[in-house]
Design a protein around this motif. Sequence first.
Motif, mmCIF file in Angstrom:
data_model
loop_
_atom_site.group_PDB
_atom_site.id
_atom_site.type_symbol
_atom_site.label_atom_id
_atom_site.label_comp_id
_atom_site.label_asym_id
_atom_site.label_seq_id
_atom_site.Cartn_x
_atom_site.Cartn_y
_atom_site.Cartn_z
ATOM 1 N N THR A 91 0.856 -1.172 0.076
ATOM 2 C CA THR A 91 0.188 -0.150 -0.447
ATOM 3 C C THR A 91 0.789 1.391 -0.105
ATOM 4 O O THR A 91 2.100 1.202 1.266
ATOM 5 N N THR A 93 1.322 4.679 1.304
ATOM 6 C CA THR A 93 0.994 5.551 2.432
ATOM 7 C C THR A 93 1.931 7.083 2.627
ATOM 8 O O THR A 93 2.971 6.917 1.803
ATOM 9 N N THR A 143 -0.641 -2.428 6.505
ATOM 10 C CA THR A 143 -1.460 -1.484 6.939
ATOM 11 C C THR A 143 -3.006 -1.786 7.655
ATOM 12 O O THR A 143 -3.507 -0.989 8.233
ATOM 13 N N GLU A 206 -7.240 2.049 0.080
ATOM 14 C CA GLU A 206 -5.566 1.355 0.028
ATOM 15 C C GLU A 206 -4.931 0.933 -1.671
ATOM 16 O O GLU A 206 -4.502 0.409 -2.499
#
Length: 246
Positions: A91, A93, A143, A206
Amino acid sequence: TLASASDNDLWEKSTLNQVLNRGELRVCAEAGYMPFDMRDKKGDIVGFDVDIAKTMAKAMGVKLDIRNTAWDGIIPALLTDKCDIIISGMTITPERNLKVNFTDPYIVVGQTILLSPKLKGKVTNYRDLNDAKYTIATKLGATSDYAVKRYMSNAKLNLFETESEGVLEVVNGNADAFVYDLPYNAIYSAQNEGKVLHLDESFTYEPLGFAIRKGDPDFMNFLNNYLAQIKGDGTYDKIYQKWFAS
Ligand code: ARG
């Protein structure tokens, strides 16, 4: 006009140039995340990510070396040049993006819940799980770990190195729920009917991307254009159908 000395320098140092000189693309991935990266019966790593990596290496005209790497060490492995790229359902982030650069997203997923069948009707969404009487299992450093801490901070959280250890906690009655990326949960619940209940409404957003070391515009340019190409020419759809259609 001629490329400047600094442009040539940049290209000399580019991971893409090193991959071409080496004749091999080294990919960090962690087997265990269905259907992105998993072991087949022979023990080889296969999946959606692996097939994309294969076509990518082919487009570069180089061999492919998939290096299985523990999740909590996968960014350090990239940063210390154990591989050229992370292709592992990661993901995008902001926190990770401070350490590595991400390509454009290649797919978007979200967190869902595999619930103990005992809680059927009592827990219907992630808010219901935000209670001290519930124990949630998930994977360390994923995540899902961060999502539980953020949205279900009242619940007890037990973290595991692998997805399979985490979800087994629910099956064995040691946890009330397993929180993880939707694709994994969808496959697990389909393969283990009656053992878990999939609450399949995502409660996070995501985008997943490939991660590379910072400061490498030439490699990034290749990767994003390559992604756009395979999304447009049917290659991506073919690979997607193979792993996600059921
Ligand atoms: N998307 C989640 C994350 O970025 C889980 C990815 C886990 N990938 C794996 N190959 N085990 O944290």
